[in-house]
Scaffold this motif. Structure first.
Motif, PDB file in Angstrom:
ATOM      1  N   THR A   1       2.498 -23.578   6.603  1.00 32.43           N
ATOM      2  CA  THR A   1       2.010 -23.242   5.273  1.00 32.43           C
ATOM      3  C   THR A   1       1.212 -24.379   4.636  1.00 32.43           C
ATOM      4  O   THR A   1       0.104 -24.177   4.170  1.00 32.43           O
TER       5      THR A   1
ATOM      6  N   ALA B   1      -3.460 -20.311  -1.193  1.00 31.34           N
ATOM      7  CA  ALA B   1      -3.708 -21.654  -0.692  1.00 31.34           C
ATOM      8  C   ALA B   1      -2.411 -22.373  -0.342  1.00 31.34           C
ATOM      9  O   ALA B   1      -2.410 -23.370   0.361  1.00 31.34           O
TER      10      ALA B   1
ATOM     11  N   SER C   1      -6.510 -26.424  -0.606  1.00 34.33           N
ATOM     12  CA  SER C   1      -7.143 -25.359   0.156  1.00 34.33           C
ATOM     13  C   SER C   1      -6.459 -25.257   1.511  1.00 34.33           C
ATOM     14  O   SER C   1      -6.291 -26.264   2.205  1.00 34.33           O
ATOM     15  N   GLU C   2      -6.074 -24.049   1.871  1.00 36.03           N
ATOM     16  CA  GLU C   2      -5.437 -23.808   3.160  1.00 36.03           C
ATOM     17  C   GLU C   2      -4.351 -24.812   3.469  1.00 36.03           C
ATOM     18  O   GLU C   2      -4.287 -25.386   4.544  1.00 36.03           O
ATOM     19  N   GLY C   3      -3.498 -25.044   2.523  1.00 30.02           N
ATOM     20  CA  GLY C   3      -2.338 -25.878   2.782  1.00 30.02           C
ATOM     21  C   GLY C   3      -2.628 -27.369   2.842  1.00 30.02           C
ATOM     22  O   GLY C   3      -1.815 -28.138   3.343  1.00 30.02           O
ATOM     23  N   ARG C   4      -3.786 -27.789   2.361  1.00 31.06           N
ATOM     24  CA  ARG C   4      -4.079 -29.221   2.346  1.00 31.06           C
ATOM     25  C   ARG C   4      -4.673 -29.605   0.999  1.00 31.06           C
ATOM     26  O   ARG C   4      -5.397 -28.840   0.388  1.00 31.06           O
TER      27      ARG C   4
ATOM     28  N   THR D   1     -12.197 -23.884   2.943  1.00 28.28           N
ATOM     29  CA  THR D   1     -11.980 -22.635   3.655  1.00 28.28           C
ATOM     30  C   THR D   1     -12.798 -22.597   4.930  1.00 28.28           C
ATOM     31  O   THR D   1     -12.351 -22.140   5.961  1.00 28.28           O
TER      32      THR D   1
ATOM     33  N   THR E   1     -12.307 -13.753  -1.437  1.00 27.71           N
ATOM     34  CA  THR E   1     -11.446 -14.537  -0.577  1.00 27.71           C
ATOM     35  C   THR E   1     -10.585 -13.629   0.289  1.00 27.71           C
ATOM     36  O   THR E   1     -10.484 -12.442   0.057  1.00 27.71           O
ATOM     37  N   GLN E   2      -9.951 -14.243   1.230  1.00 29.68           N
ATOM     38  CA  GLN E   2      -9.033 -13.499   2.075  1.00 29.68           C
ATOM     39  C   GLN E   2      -7.657 -13.502   1.414  1.00 29.68           C
ATOM     40  O   GLN E   2      -7.073 -14.543   1.204  1.00 29.68           O
TER      41      GLN E   2
ATOM     42  N   ALA F   1      -2.989 -13.156   4.705  1.00 28.33           N
ATOM     43  CA  ALA F   1      -2.862 -14.260   5.644  1.00 28.33           C
ATOM     44  C   ALA F   1      -2.472 -13.753   7.022  1.00 28.33           C
ATOM     45  O   ALA F   1      -2.076 -14.521   7.879  1.00 28.33           O
TER      46      ALA F   1
END
Ligand SMILES: Nc1ncnc2c1ncn2[C@@H]1O[C@H](COP(=O)(O)OP(=O)(O)OP(=O)(O)O)[C@@H](O)[C@H]1O
Ligand SMILES: Nc1ncnc2c1ncn2[C@@H]1O[C@H](COP(=O)(O)OP(=O)(O)OP(=O)(O)O)[C@@H](O)[C@H]1O
Ligand SMILES: O[C@@H]1[C@@H](O)[C@H](O)OC[C@H]1O
Ligand SMILES: [Mg+2]
Ligand SMILES: [Mg+2]
Lengths: 518, 334, 325, 334
Positions: free
Chosen positions: A289, A311, A490-493, A516, D3-4, D7
Motif C-alpha cells: 500500500t 493514494a 502518490s501511489e503510496g509514496r 502516477t 484517475t483510476q 486498484a
C-alpha cells in the motif's frame, strides 16, 4: 440507457420550451418522529438543466430527494411531473416515472459484482435467468463512457474504493432510462480529476434534455456546472431561481446560514522554530500500500497530506495510529516508540483519529451523542470501572457548547445528527480526551460551508494550543489553506514536501500526475 | 443475523415517552400483565397465590441467571449456544467433586467455586475462539455445546450424581424473608447485571462493541479482549446457574441444561435486546424470562396437553413480540 | 445371569450382569457386534449404553462397535447401513423409533446379519432375530395396582402421574396400563404432566404439578432418573401428604425406599440392562447356542422382562440390579 | 482526465484466485479431504468402499436438501430454526393422508404433494411474520419450530404412522445407475439451487437483500415480498426433505427432524455462507453437509466412545472453520 458521450446529440424536445418545468415539488412537508425535516419545500426543475440544491447540513436536502425517489412518503405536498400530479409510493414508482437517484449514503451491495449492482432491481433476464453476458457487456460500455474502463464488471463491489462505489452508483442511475437524475453529494468522495470527469458526464446528460438535480457543499463546483440554485434552510425553501454562475457567494451563504460567515481559512501564525517534535514517523510502510513514509510534526504544526483518492493517505494515518499493523518503520510520540498494530497504545500515547468514514468507523450511531464523545475517555471519567454519568454528560456538554454542535442536546442518538455535526462530535471525542497528536481524515467531507469554516478555525485553535495535527483531504485548496506544511502522496509514496505557502494547486496536481506516470 | 427490513415510512408513529427504552418495557409489561390476567381468570386462587408466585420465580431463576449473561453476549453482537451444556458440565464437575470420597472434608463452597470456575473457563474458551480465532460465535459456541455435553458424559460416566452435601443443600433450599434462596440468587445476579450493564465502563463497552466494533476499536477499546470477558461472563453465569440447578435438583448430570439455550435466547430477545447487537436491556430480559416461566405455569394449571401447549406457545411468542413492537420505538430506526 | 434370572445376582455395585460360570460364557469364535442406541439424554439411557459396553468388555470374544448415540433416525439408519457394509456378525439395536428402523433392520436380516431389537419394538417381526423388551404396559399396571392396594377404599383419592417423553409409544403404553389398573379399583388420573426423563424436566414439571394440585394422595413417576428431580421438587415445596411410586428402578430410589426417608414407597422395575442382555443374546445367536436354562434349541424370539414392584419389603432383593442412574 | 479509482489490477494479482469464492471452497475441500484421509487410514476398505460412499451420501441427502433452502435464508440475512419441525410436520401430514382409509384410491403423488405443500405453507407463514410482521427471524422461526412440533403431535396423536404405499416406497428406494433415488433428489435440489442462486434474478436479489436491505429497497426490489419467497423456499425444501425422510424411514412422526436446524445451520456456515447475510455458496453448503455426514461415518468406523465422539465433533468443527478461514480471502477484510 442514456448515452452520456454524445454532446452532438440532436436538441431534445424538452429544449424547445425550456421554461415549462419538467418536475415540480410543491409544499413538501415531512415529519419524522421528533423532527420536522421538511416544512414546505418548493422546487421546480427544467428539462436539460443542472439544478443545484444548497443548504446547510440538516437543511433537508437528502430528505427532499428521498421523497422524490419514493424512499420516504411526504406528510403532505404535491409532486407534478410533466404537468401531471403523480404519487411515488415506493422506489420502483420513481424509477418508472424516470427519476433515478444517486444517494448520499453509498447504496451499493458489497457482496455483488459491479455488473450485478448496476442492474440490481432491473436485472436483464430471460424467464428469470440472468443474462449475465449482456449485463456485463453493457456495464463495461457504461463504465467506459463514465471514463473508468479499469473497473471490471466482474469485480466485487465491496473491494472497490469509496470513489469506485460512487462510479457504480452513477452507472446504475444511468442504466435507467431517466429523465431526471438526482445526485446527492456525488463529489464528496471524489478528487478534483474525478469531479471534472463527473461534470463531463453531467453535460452529456443535460445535452439530451435530462434534468440533473445536483447537491454539493462545494460552491466552486456549483458555479462550474450549475444552471439554477434552490436554497433550503430548516426544511424550507429560502431562495429559488438563483442563477448559479452569478449569485454572489456571500448572498448564498447568507441564505443558507442566515448570517454572514467569513468563508476563508484562518491565518497561519507560523510554527516557532523551537517547537518540539511531537510525532515522528520514520520509514513507515504497509506492504502493498505504501512505503518509506517519513515525516515529523511539531507541536502547533498542521501537516497536510495531499493526493488523489486511492493514494494511500488513509492507510498512512491508520497505520501510524496502530489500526493496521505496519510492515516496517517506526512511529514515536514525544520520543517514545509505539507498539505496532495497537490502537490503544496509540491512544494512550496521546494520538487521536477522526476516521474517513464517520458512520462506519467513527460513531456508534445508535448511542447518544455524549457516549460517543466520551468513548475514548469514559474509562477515565469512571472510578474503578464505575461510571459517573453526570461527569460524563457535563464533559460532553462542554464540548458540544465549545464546538457549537447543533442541536445541543447530548442525549439524542448520533445517527440523527447531520454530517457536519457528526464530525464535530468526533472532534469533541478527542478534545475531551486531550491529545497531543490529532489525525483528521477528510474532516470536511459532506460538511456545509458554515460548519467548514468553523471546523477550520477549530483545528487552527487546537494547533495554536500546541497540538500536532495531520490532515488528509482530497480537496487540495483545503490542504493548502489549512496546513503549515504539505506532503504530496502518490501511489503510496511521498513525492514532494514543502511549506504550504510555497506550493499551489496546479503544482500539486502536476506532482500527483507525475507520480502516477512514474 | 437478522434482516432489519426497513420500516414502512407510514409506520412512523408520533414519538412520545413511549418511544424510549421505557416504551419498549411498557409493551413487555403489558404482555406480562395480559398473561397474568389469563392466569387469574383460568386458574383463580391456584394461580394468584403467593406459593404459585414463588413457584414461577423459582422456575424462572435458573434460566434467568443464564439470560443475564446472554444479554451481555447478544448486546456485544454475539450469541452463546453453549450455556445449557456448560451448565450441565458445571453440575457434573461440581457433583463429581462432592461425591468423591477424598472430597469429604472439603467445604461445600469449594464445590460451588468449582462449578463457577468450570463455567467461566468454558466461557473464556468460547471467547478465545471467537475473539482471537475469529470463528463466528454461532459456530464456536455450537461446537462448545456439543463438546461440553460430551465431556460431561465422560466425567459422569453418564450417571446422575446425586449430591447429599447438607451444608450446601441447606443453604440453597432455605428461604429468606419468605423468598427462596434460589430466587434471591437470581435477584442478586440480575441487580448486579443491571449495574454492570448500565453503570460501569464494562457495560458501556459492551454496547459500543456490539453497536459498532470498528468504531470502538478505533476509539481505543480493546475489542478482542472485551469480547473474551463477555463470553467469560456468560460462562460464569452458566456456572452460577449450574450451582443453582444442583441445589434445585440435587443432581449433577450431563442432561442438565439440555436445550436451555434457545429458550434463554428467546427470552432475551423477547425482552427487547437486539439480536444484531448494540442495544440491550437487563430489565427487559428479566421480564422476558418471567413471561416464559409464567406461560409454562399457566399452561400446567390449565392442564393443557404438551402438544397444545407447544402450539399455543409458538403463537404467544409471536404475539408477545408483536405487542412489544407496537409499543417500542419506531423512532430509532427508519 | 442378569435380569432374566429369577434370582437377583449377588454381586454388588456394577449394573452389568456378571458372567456366570456356565458353558455359554466360554470364549468361542470372535463375534463382531454393532451397537446403536439413542443419545444418552437421560440416566436410564446412559445406563443402557454403559451396561452394554461393560458386558461386551467381559467377553474376550466380543468386539463391540459403538455408533454415535443419536436421536436422529436418519443417522441411526445410516449406522445400520454401515454395519451391513462392514459385515458385522450381529447388530444390537435400540432404535430411537422402532417403526422408522424396521426397514433397515430387515435389510440387515436379509443380508444374513441377526438383529437383536431392544426396548423399542420394530413394526415387523421379520426385522429382528430376537427382541428384548421391558414390559411397559405391565409397568403401568404394576404401579396402578400398587396404588389401588394402598388407596382402594378412598374412591375420591387424588392420583397424579408424571410421565416421561410423551411422544414415545412406550410412554403411552405405560399410561394406558396405569389407567386401566386404576379404573379397576374405581380411581382415575386426576392430574398428569409429562417430563422428558431428565432430572431438570422432572423438577420443572413436578413443581408446576404440585402447584396445580393442592392435595394429592399418590403419584406415579414413570422414570426414576427424572425422579431425582421429582423428589427435589417435592422437597422444595415441602409436601409430604402423599406417597410416590417410581419407575425403572434406580439404585438411588431403592435406597430411599429402604431408608424410608421420603415419599417414595415403591418403584417398578424396568431393567436398564436390556441392551446388555441384547449383547449376550447376539453372541449366543452367532455362536448358535441355547439360552441358559432353556431346554428348547435356539435363542427365543422374544424376551419380555419382568416388571416387579419393589417395596421396603423386598428392596434388598433388588438392590443389586438397581442402576446407578 | 480521470484517475483510476479501482486498484484492482494490483490487488488482483497479489491475492490470486485463492481469494475468490474458489479460494473459500479450497479450504473446505482440504478439510473434507483431510477427513477422508483419516477415514481411509483408520477404516481402510470399510471406509473407502463404494457402498460406504453411498451410505454417506444417503445420510447427507436429507439434511443436504434442508441446507440448500437454508443457504438462501441465511444469505438473505435471516435464519430458519423451524426446518426440522416443519420436516416432521410434513411427514406427519403426508403419512396421515396415506394411512387414512378414504385415501386408498389417491395416487401416491398426492401424498408427496401434500408434504411439499405443508412445508411451503409453514415457510410462507414464517415469511409473512418476518417480512410483514417485522418479527426478528430467530424468534419467528423459533416460534414456528415449537408450534409445528406441537401440531405434528396433535395430528399424529403422538403415534408413529407407518406408510405402506408401495408406489411411493418403490420410487424412493430405487437405485438409478447405481445411485439411490434419495441421493438423486439431493443432487437435483442442489443443482437447481445452484442455478437459482447463481443464475437467476431471484438469487441475485437474495444476496442483495442480505447484503444491504435498504440499498435493495432503494434499487426497486420489493424486499418484503422477496423475503416471503425465501422463507417459502426454505419451507419447500423442508417439505421435500420430509418426503425423503418418509421414504427412508416409512414413518411419519413428530420426532422426525428433531434438532436438525442447528446441524443444518452449522453445515451452511461451515460451508462459507455468511451468517450476517450477503454472501452464500451452494457448493460450500454441499461440502459442509458432506463433512458432517462423513464425520458421523468416520466416528462409527472408529468405534470411538460415544461421549468422546461429541468432544471430538466440537473440536473438529472449530478446526474445520479455522482451516477454511486460513484459505479464505484475507483480502476481503482488513
Ligand atoms: N430518519 C430520520 N429520523 C429522524 N430525523 C431524521 C431522519 N432523517 C433525517 N432526519 C432529520 O431531518 C433533517 C434533515 O436531514 P437531511 O438528511 O435531509 O439533511 P441534508 O440537508 O441532506 O444534510 P447534509 O448536508 O448533512 O446531508 C435533519 O435534522 C435530520 O436530523
Ligand atoms: N479492503 C481493500 N481491499 C483492497 N484494496 C483496498 C482496500 N482498501 C483500500 N484498498 C486500496 O488501497 C489504496 C488506498 O486506499 P484509500 O482509498 O483509502 O486511499 P486514500 O489515499 O486514503 O484515498 P481517499 O482519498 O479515498 O481517502 C487504494 O488503491 C484502494 O483501492
Ligand atoms: O428411554 C426410556 C427410559 O427412560 C425409560 O425409563 O424406559 C424406557 C426407555 O426407552
Ligand atoms: Mg444529505
Ligand atoms: Mg482515504
Amino acid at each position: 440507457m442514456v448515452d452520456v458521450d454524445r454532446d452532438d446529440a440532436a436538441p431534445p424536445e424538452g429544449a424547445d420550451a425550456p421554461d415549462v418545468p419538467l418536475l415540480r415539488m410543491e409544499g413538501i412537508v415531512k415529519h419524522f418522529p421528533g423532527a420536522k425535516a421538511l416544512d414546505g419545500v418548493d422546487l421546480d426543475v427544467l428539462p436539460g438543466e443542472v439544478h443545484c440544491l444548497l443548504g446547510q447540513n440538516g437543511a433537508g436536502k437528502s430528505t427532499l430527494i428521498k421523497v422524490l425517489a419514493g424512499a420516504h412518503q411526504p406528510t403532505s405536498g404535491r409532486i407534478v411531473l410533466d404537468g401531471e400530479e403523480i404519487a411515488i409510493p415506493h422506489p420502483v414508482a420513481a424509477l418508472r416515472h424516470g427519476v433515478a437517484t444517486i444517494y448520499q449514503e453509498l447504496d451499493v451491495v458489497d457482496g455483488l459484482t459491479v455488473a450485478e449492482n448496476v442492474f440490481l432491481g432491473h436485472e436483464l433476464d430471460r424467464g428469470g435467468f440472468t443474462q449475465r453476458r449482456e449485463a456485463i457487456r453493457s456495464t463495461r460500455e457504461m463504465l467506459r463512457r463514465l471514463g473508468h474502463p479499469e473497473i471490471s464488471p466482474h469485480r466485487e463491489v465491496g473491494r472497490l474504493s469509496a470513489a469506485g462505489k460512487q462510479i457504480v452508483s452513477m452507472a446504475r442511475a444511468l442504466s435507467h432510462d431517466a429523465r431526471v437524475i438526482v445526485m446527492d453529494e456525488p463529489s464528496a468522495v471524489l478528487d478534483a480529476g474525478e469531479v471534472q470527469n463527473l461534470f463531463r458526464v453531467v453535460r452529456g446528460l443535460t445535452a439530451q434534455g435530462v434534468a440533473v438535480v445536483y447537491i454539493s457543499h462545494r460552491l466552486e463546483e456549483i458555479r462550474q456546472i450549475g444552471d439554477r440554485i434552490t436554497v433550503l434552510k430548516n426544511g424550507r425553501t429560502v431562495g429559488r431561481d438563483l442563477p448559479a454562475a452569478t449569485t454572489p457567494t456571500a448572498e448564498l451563504i447568507r441564505l443558507m446560514t442566515g448570517r454572514n460567515v467569513e468563508y476563508a481559512f484562518p491565518t497561519r501564525p507560523g510554527v516557532p522554530e523551537d517547537a518540539p517534535v511531537v510525532l515522528d514517523v520514520e520509514d513507515l510502510a504497509l506492504a502493498g500500500t505504501f512505503e518509506d513514509v517519513s515525516f515529523q510534526v511539531r507541536a502547533g504544526e498542521i501537516v497536510g497530506l495531499a493526493g488523489l483518492v486511492g493514494a494511500g493517505r488513509s492507510e498512512i494515518l491508520e497505520t501510524l495510529y496502530g489500526a493496521r499493523r505496519r510492515t516496517a518503520g517506526s512511529v514515536a510520540v514525544k520520543g517514545r516508540r509505539l507498539r505496532s498494530g495497537s490502537v490503544d497504545a496509540a491512544v494512550a500515547a496521546g494520538i487521536g483519529l477522526c476516521p474517513e468514514e464517520r458512520k462506519s468507523q467513527g460513531l456508534v450511531l445508535d448511542e447518544p451523542v455524549y457516549r460517543n464523545i466520551t468513548l475514548s475517555t469514559f474509562a477515565r471519567i469512571a472510578r474503578g470501572g464505575w461510571l459517573d454519568e453526570r461527569a460524563e454528560r457535563a464533559a460532553a456538554r462542554e464540548q458540544v457548547a465549545a464546538l457549537d454542535l447543533r442541536p445541543a442536546g447530548v442525549d439524542r442518538a448520533a445517527r440523527t445528527l447531520s454530517g457536519g455535526n457528526q464530525q464535530k462530535a468526533l472532534l469533541g471525542r478527542w478534545l475531551v480526551h486531550g491529545c497531543d497528536v490529532l489525525l483528521l481524515d477528510e474532516p470536511t467531507r459532506g460538511v456545509d460551508v458554515g460548519a467548514r469554516s468553523e471546523l477550520y478555525a477549530l483545528v487552527r485553535r487546537l494547533a495554536d494550543a500546541g497540538t500536532a495535527v495531520v490532515v488528509v483531504s482530497s480537496e487540495i485548496p483545503e490542504v493548502l489553506g489549512l496546513a503549515d506544511h504539505v506532503l504530496v502522496v502518490s501511489e503510496g509514496r511521498v513525492v514532494h514536501r514543502a511549506p504550504a505557502q510555497d506550493i499551489d494547486e496546479h503544482r500539486v496536481l502536476d506532482l500527483v500526475m507525475e507520480g502516477t506516470v512514474a | 443475523m437478522s434482516t432489519q427490513v426497513d420500516a414502512s415510512p407510514a409506520a412512523e408513529s408520533r414519538s412520545s415517552w413511549l418511544s424510549g427504552p421505557a416504551g419498549r418495557t411498557v409493551g413487555l409489561v403489558v404482555a406480562l400483565v395480559l398473561l397474568a390476567v389469563v392466569g387469574v381468570i383460568t386458574g383463580g386462587e391456584r394461580f394468584a397465590s403467593l406459593d404459585n408466585v414463588m413457584t414461577i420465580l423459582r422456575l424462572a431463576s435458573v434460566t434467568g441467571v443464564l439470560a443475564i449473561g446472554m444479554t451481555f453476549v447478544i448486546t456485544a453482537g454475539g450469541i452463546d449456544l453453549s450455556v445449557g451444556s456448560v451448565l450441565g458440565l458445571a453440575t457434573v464437575w461440581a457433583s463429581t467433586l462432592a461425591t468423591q470420597t477424598m472430597a469429604e472434608d472439603l467445604h461445600w463452597t469449594v464445590m460451588v467455586l468449582t462449578g463457577l470456575a468450570v463455567g467461566t473457563a468454558a466461557g473464556l474458551i468460547n471467547g478465545l475462539i471467537i475473539a482471537y480465532g475469529k470463528v463466528v460465535a454461532f459456530i464456536a459456541t455450537l461446537a462448545m455445546m456439543i463438546a461440553a455435553r460430551g465431556l460431561a458424559e465422560m466425567i459422569s460416566g453418564r450417571q446422575t450424581q446425586v449430591v447429599q452435601v447438607d451444608g450446601f443443600l441447606d443453604f440453597v433450599r432455605a428461604d429468606f424473608i419468605g423468598v427462596p434462596v434460589l430466587v434471591w440468587m437470581f435477584v442478586v445476579v440480575a441487580v448486579a447485571g443491571w449495574f454492570l450493564f448500565n453503570r460501569t465502563t464494562f457495560g458501556r463497552r459492551t454496547v459500543a462493541v456490539g453497536g459498532n466494533a470498528e468504531a470502538s476499536r478505533l476509539a481505543g477499546i480493546k475489542v478482542q479482549r472485551h469480547l473474551l470477558y463477555v463470553y467469560g461472563l456468560s460462562g460464569l453465569t452458566a456456572g452460577i446457574a449450574g450451582v443453582m440447578m444442583l441445589g434445585r435438583t440435587t443432581a449433577g448430570t450431563s442432561t442438565n441444561g439440555l436445550y436451555y439455550e434457545l429458550e434463554v435466547i428467546a427470552a432475551v430477545v423477547v425482552g427487547g435486546t437486539l439480536l444484531i447487537g448494540g442495544r440491550g436491556t437487563i430489565v427487559g430480559t428479566v421480564i422476558g424470562v418471567l413471561i416464559f416461566a409464567m406461560l409454562t405455569n399457566v399452561f400446567t394449571i390449565n392442564n393443557l396437553s404438551i402438544s397444545a401447549q407447544n402450539v399455543a406457545k409458538g403463537v404467544i411468542i409471536v404475539v408477545a413480540v408483536l405487542i412489544q413492537q407496537r409499543f417500542a420505538a419506531r423512532s430509532t430506526s427508519t | 445371569a442378569g435380569c432374566t434370572s429369577n434370582e437377583p445376582p449377588e454381586d454388588e455395585g456394577s449394573a452389568a450382569p456378571q458372567v456366570a460360570a456356565e458353558g455359554n460364557d466360554e470364549p468361542g469364535e470372535k463375534v463382531v457386534i454393532g451397537f446403536s442406541a439413542p443419545a444418552a439424554d437421560h440416566g436410564w439411557m446412559g445406563a443402557i449404553t454403559q451396561s452394554a459396553v461393560d458386558t461386551a468388555d467381559q467377553y474376550s470374544d466380543v468386539e463391540l462397535r459403538q455408533a454415535e448415540a443419536t436421536n436422529d433416525v436418519n443417522v441411526q439408519i445410516s449406522q445400520v447401513e454401515q454395519f451391513i457394509n462392514d459385515g458385522v456378525d450381529a447388530i444390537v439395536l435400540l432404535p430411537f423409533d422402532g417403526a422408522a428402523l424396521t426397514e433397515v433392520a430387515t435389510k440387515a436380516m436379509d443380508a444374513g446379519i441377526p438383529v437383536i431389537n431392544v426396548d423399542r419394538e420394530f413394526s415387523s417381526p421379520f426385522a429382528a432375530r430376537a427382541t428384548v423388551l421391558g414390559d411397559n404396559y405391565g409397568m403401568g399396571v404394576s404401579a396402578g395396582t400398587y396404588i389401588c392396594e394402598q388407596l382402594g377404599d378412598t374412591p375420591d383419592a387424588v392420583v397424579a402421574e408424571v410421565a416421561g417423553i410423551d411422544s414415545l409409544p412406550l410412554t403411552q403404553d405405560r399410561s394406558k396400563g396405569f389407567k386401566d389398573a386404576l379404573s379397576d379399583c374405581g380411581l382415575d388420573v386426576d392430574a398428569r404432566v409429562a417430563a422428558d426423563f431428565t432430572v431438570q424436566g422432572g423438577e420443572t414439571a413436578t413443581s408446576n404439578l404440585l402447584q396445580a394440585e393442592p392435595k394429592i394422595d399418590a403419584i406415579w413417576n414413570h422414570d426414576d432418573d427424572q425422579g431425582v428431580g421429582v423428589l427435589a421438587a417435592i422437597e422444595n415445596a415441602g409436601r409430604d401428604e402423599f406417597f410416590m411410586v417410581g419407575g425403572a428402578g434406580s439404585l438411588d430410589v431403592m435406597e430411599h425406599i429402604k431408608a424410608d426417608d421420603s415419599v417414595l414407597q415403591a418403584t417398578v422395575i424396568y431393567p436398564s440392562t436390556q441392551a446388555a442382555d441384547g449383547i449376550k443374546l447376539a453372541r449366543l445367536v452367532v455362536h448358535d447356542k441355547n439360552m441358559g436354562d432353556l431346554v428348547s434349541a435356539g435363542v427365543p424370539r422374544t424376551t419380555q422382562l419382568y416388571a416387579p414392584v419393589v417395596t421396603a419389603d423386598n428392596v434388598d432383593q433388588y438392590m443389586s440390579i438397581g442402576f446407578r442412574s
